[in-house]
Motif scaffolding. Structure first.
Motif, PDB file in Angstrom:
ATOM      1  N   CYS A  91      45.812  19.638 -27.924  1.00 23.95           N
ATOM      2  CA  CYS A  91      46.725  19.953 -26.796  1.00 23.95           C
ATOM      3  C   CYS A  91      47.144  18.848 -25.858  1.00 23.95           C
ATOM      4  O   CYS A  91      45.940  18.346 -25.589  1.00 23.95           O
ATOM      5  CB  CYS A  91      45.822  21.085 -26.334  1.00 23.95           C
TER       6      CYS A  91
ATOM      7  N   HIS B  29      40.865  21.240 -26.294  1.00 26.91           N
ATOM      8  CA  HIS B  29      41.561  22.328 -27.055  1.00 26.91           C
ATOM      9  C   HIS B  29      42.166  21.719 -28.548  1.00 26.91           C
ATOM     10  O   HIS B  29      43.168  20.867 -28.425  1.00 26.91           O
ATOM     11  CB  HIS B  29      42.835  22.981 -26.493  1.00 26.91           C
TER      12      HIS B  29
ATOM     13  N   CYS C 215      49.479  25.350 -28.312  1.00 25.65           N
ATOM     14  CA  CYS C 215      47.728  25.485 -28.000  1.00 25.65           C
ATOM     15  C   CYS C 215      47.816  27.162 -27.848  1.00 25.65           C
ATOM     16  O   CYS C 215      48.386  27.831 -27.044  1.00 25.65           O
ATOM     17  CB  CYS C 215      47.402  24.652 -26.901  1.00 25.65           C
TER      18      CYS C 215
ATOM     19  N   VAL D   3      45.093  28.236 -26.423  1.00 21.12           N
ATOM     20  CA  VAL D   3      44.150  28.610 -25.388  1.00 21.12           C
ATOM     21  C   VAL D   3      45.054  28.529 -24.052  1.00 21.12           C
ATOM     22  O   VAL D   3      45.243  29.339 -23.079  1.00 21.12           O
ATOM     23  CB  VAL D   3      43.236  27.530 -25.235  1.00 21.12           C
ATOM     24  N   CYS D   4      46.244  27.591 -23.979  1.00 26.15           N
ATOM     25  CA  CYS D   4      46.967  27.483 -22.659  1.00 26.15           C
ATOM     26  C   CYS D   4      48.442  27.124 -22.865  1.00 26.15           C
ATOM     27  O   CYS D   4      49.178  26.991 -22.101  1.00 26.15           O
ATOM     28  CB  CYS D   4      46.412  26.162 -22.030  1.00 26.15           C
TER      29      CYS D   4
ATOM     30  N   GLY E  66      50.111  24.789 -24.377  1.00 28.96           N
ATOM     31  CA  GLY E  66      50.419  23.405 -24.297  1.00 28.96           C
ATOM     32  C   GLY E  66      50.965  22.765 -25.757  1.00 28.96           C
ATOM     33  O   GLY E  66      50.710  23.553 -26.558  1.00 28.96           O
TER      34      GLY E  66
HETATM   35 ZN    ZN Z   1      45.628  23.676 -24.713  1.00 30.99          ZN
END
Ligand code: ZN
Ligand code: AP5
Length: 217
Positions: free
Chosen positions: A130, A136, A151, A153-154, A156
């Protein structure tokens, strides 16, 4: 608990560090992630280390130890931490011993992730990282993000790290054997090393690592 994770590039240190740190409620300190965050923010430190990292060499000890010491000082002294990618040679291991000695602490365990070289090459070749946070990590085959190129998680953008190109990976593996592997002997003499066979699915490796840790203190 103070834990050091070692293993060749691509062994899964970052992957396991995130999970183990969550499980043990201790901070995950990755010198590689700290350097990459500095590079993406364009700090003076980032500019200093960018070319070295791109080429697969090691950042000078002075710079690395100062950065790691600074980060460790922010961690709660009683909880400890999980170190990923540091120390990376004997000089750094000795510097860490001194830092811990000053604060009256010591390392509890060194987990050595053991993965055959052809597998680490596959893990690195397929890794996607990421842009917002290099802890990540995904893999084109083993850990696909739910949305291609993004990504989980976020959100990105996922990209291939500059130092994950084939030639640089060969250099990083050579540096690992020459500079980093000797720290396993150094810690073995202190009775701290546990070898974790890490050619297994991620949750199984986490289970093995947790089972190998000494009693919580
Ligand atoms: Zn991320
Ligand atoms: P650093 O970021 O520390 O890189 P590294 O040690 O080469 O480790 P990697 O990040 O490549 O791999 P990893 O073991 O964390 O594997 P991951 O979990 O991502 O250092 C980069 C550079 O910074 C160095 O070359 C150096 O220049 C500099 N540097 C850093 N620290 C330094 C220091 N102390 N001194 C001097 N210089 C320093 O997993 C890899 C892939 O496999 C992922 O795609 C993942 O999804 C997948 N995977 C993980 N586990 C499994 C599994 N069990 N099964 C299948 N796939 C898996």
């Amino acid at each position: 608990m103070r834990i050091v994770l070692v293993g060749p590039p691509g062994a899964g240190k970052g992957t396991q560090a995130v999970l183990l740190a969550q499980h043990l409620s201790i901070p995950h300190i990755s010198t590689g992630d700290l350097f990459r965050a500095n590079i993406s923010k364009g700090t003076e430190l980032g500019r200093q280390v960018e070319e070295i990292i791109r080429s697969g060499g090691l950042v000078p000890d002075e710079v690395t130890v100062a950065m790691a010491a600074d980060r460790m000082a922010q961690a709660d002294a009683e909880d400890g931490f999980l170190l990923d990618g540091f120390p990376r040679n004997i000089a750094q291991a000795k510097a860490l011993d001194e830092l811990l000695h000053e604060s009256g602490h010591k390392i509890d365990a060194v987990l050595d992730l053991e993965v055959p070289e052809d597998e680490v090459v596959k893990r690195i070749a397929g890794r996607r990282t990421c842009r917002n946070d290099s802890s990540h990590v995904f893999h084109v085959e083993y850990k696909q993000p739910s949305e291609a190129g993004r990504c989980d998680v976020c959100g990105g953008e996922l990209y291939q790290r500059d130092d994950d190109r084939e030639e640089t990976v060969r250099k990083r593996l050579a540096v690992y054997h020459e500079e980093t592997e000797p720290i396993i002997g150094y810690y073995r003499e202190q009775g701290l090393v546990v070898t974790i066979p890490a050619l297994a699915p991620v949750p199984e490796v986490t289970r093995r690592a947790l089972a190998a840790l000494p009693e919580r203190r």
